[in-house]
Design a protein around this motif. Sequence first.
Motif, PDB file in Angstrom:
ATOM      1  N   UNK A  19       0.862  -1.205  -0.037  1.00 43.58           N
ATOM      2  CA  UNK A  19      -0.116   0.036  -0.042  1.00 43.58           C
ATOM      3  C   UNK A  19       0.912   1.264  -0.114  1.00 43.58           C
ATOM      4  N   UNK A  21       3.905   1.615  -1.344  1.00 44.04           N
ATOM      5  CA  UNK A  21       4.244   1.959  -2.713  1.00 44.04           C
ATOM      6  C   UNK A  21       3.053   2.458  -3.749  1.00 44.04           C
ATOM      7  N   UNK A  22       1.730   2.168  -3.321  1.00 44.37           N
ATOM      8  CA  UNK A  22       0.693   2.519  -4.078  1.00 44.37           C
ATOM      9  C   UNK A  22       0.254   4.019  -3.948  1.00 44.37           C
ATOM     10  N   UNK A  23       0.454   4.330  -2.835  1.00 47.56           N
ATOM     11  CA  UNK A  23      -0.027   5.858  -2.436  1.00 47.56           C
ATOM     12  C   UNK A  23       1.134   6.909  -2.303  1.00 47.56           C
ATOM     13  N   UNK A  24       2.481   6.323  -2.337  1.00 53.34           N
ATOM     14  CA  UNK A  24       3.617   7.452  -2.339  1.00 53.34           C
ATOM     15  C   UNK A  24       3.392   8.299  -3.420  1.00 53.34           C
ATOM     16  N   UNK A  25       3.165   7.785  -4.649  1.00 51.62           N
ATOM     17  CA  UNK A  25       3.151   8.635  -5.846  1.00 51.62           C
ATOM     18  C   UNK A  25       2.156   9.811  -5.592  1.00 51.62           C
ATOM     19  N   UNK A  26       0.986   9.518  -5.108  1.00 51.80           N
ATOM     20  CA  UNK A  26      -0.148  10.671  -4.865  1.00 51.80           C
ATOM     21  C   UNK A  26       0.582  11.746  -4.015  1.00 51.80           C
ATOM     22  N   UNK A  27       1.332  11.531  -2.716  1.00 46.45           N
ATOM     23  CA  UNK A  27       1.774  12.343  -1.997  1.00 46.45           C
ATOM     24  C   UNK A  27       2.938  13.278  -2.654  1.00 46.45           C
ATOM     25  N   UNK A  29       3.316  13.858  -5.747  1.00 47.79           N
ATOM     26  CA  UNK A  29       2.890  14.735  -6.729  1.00 47.79           C
ATOM     27  C   UNK A  29       2.249  16.080  -6.285  1.00 47.79           C
ATOM     28  N   UNK A  42       6.172  12.532 -17.653  1.00 39.78           N
ATOM     29  CA  UNK A  42       5.317  11.597 -17.006  1.00 39.78           C
ATOM     30  C   UNK A  42       4.247  11.024 -18.002  1.00 39.78           C
TER      31      UNK A  42
ATOM     32  N   UNK B  84       5.146   3.300  -7.257  1.00 33.28           N
ATOM     33  CA  UNK B  84       5.404   4.703  -6.759  1.00 33.28           C
ATOM     34  C   UNK B  84       5.211   5.850  -8.109  1.00 33.28           C
ATOM     35  N   UNK B  88       2.201   7.976  -9.207  1.00 34.23           N
ATOM     36  CA  UNK B  88       2.481   9.631  -9.500  1.00 34.23           C
ATOM     37  C   UNK B  88       1.950   9.948 -10.657  1.00 34.23           C
ATOM     38  N   UNK B  91      -1.985   9.978 -10.413  1.00 34.78           N
ATOM     39  CA  UNK B  91      -2.776  10.899  -9.518  1.00 34.78           C
ATOM     40  C   UNK B  91      -2.873  12.244 -10.150  1.00 34.78           C
TER      41      UNK B  91
END
Lengths: 100, 234
Positions: A19, A21-27, A29, A42, B84, B88, B91
């Motif tokens: 989880x 790894x899944x949520x890290x990108x959201x934060x 960005x 991207x 990750x 990214x 999102x």
Amino acid sequence: MTLHLSTLLAIIGMALATYATRVAGLFLMRHVNVKGRTKAAFDALPPAILMAVIAPTILATGIAETIAAAITAGSAMLRLPMIVTVLIGMVSVVLLRMAM
Amino acid sequence: MSKTAVEFRQGVIDIFPVIAAASVIGLLWGTLAAGKGLSPLETGLMSASIFAGAAQFVAIELWQDPAPWFFLTVTVLIVNVRHVLMGASLSRHMGNIPPGWQAPLLYMMADENWAFSERRALTRPLTMAYYLGLGLPMVITWTVTSVIGALAGAWLKDPALYGFDFAFSALFIGILAGFWKGPKTGAVLAASAVIAAVAKLTIPGAWYIVLGGLAGVLVAVLLHAEEEEAKATS
């Protein structure tokens, strides 16, 4: 229905790691302004990752897989429905493996 | 039908070929887990909470009794580092999803539904209903078929016999076609493919995915810089 403590610990550890790894990108960005060169990077990310996931299968497994991948790419470029493309890929790999 | 229902249904329709293939893979994983001594309850808990096929296959391959939990956690973290980058990228398209829902929804982001979401975002806004239409059937199918596999034991001998092992590669090729924008995309894909294949053959573990992905991105950045330069001089 058994549940061992070491197994439960392993499952919790692996679930939390996944989880994270899944949520890290959201934060990440939330602190990045996406334009210019960053945007180009991207935009390239989804196809680059997809290709990296399948590259060992289609390039480094055998000649049957490589030819089947080329046939599948041909069907995909013809804009056939996704399920048809997948079935063409599966049928070609089975036939090619039998032939080789 | 409401717009939400239409979006949800479209998600379910798009993910259907994935569900068919994932059922077989789930059954296979469940039988392997049972072979390593995991109970059906443990198998179901693992599939529902981790919900990551590649990582779970690696974990079962490395499984011992008692479970080396720290080693397994670190290994799974490495296999899943690609998330990750995927998160990214995704999102950027979650603007239509309520902020409080974005982090919880990422629990169900897997390769296939992520790819369909990215592809959807190329042409229209990504909605929560569409995302759930893709994700929920996958989570349910993956968990249920894992447990059935664990209960049924080793009856599913060789999925390669029917080409099921190639189904995911074929699906990804199909999805990739939607990202094609000309020779530049070709250069990105070629860099990613070559580096990933070489890394897979030379470096143990799942680093090849991250390395291949970064190689593709690097080529895109270099091509972008060249284009900017051409614009500046003309």
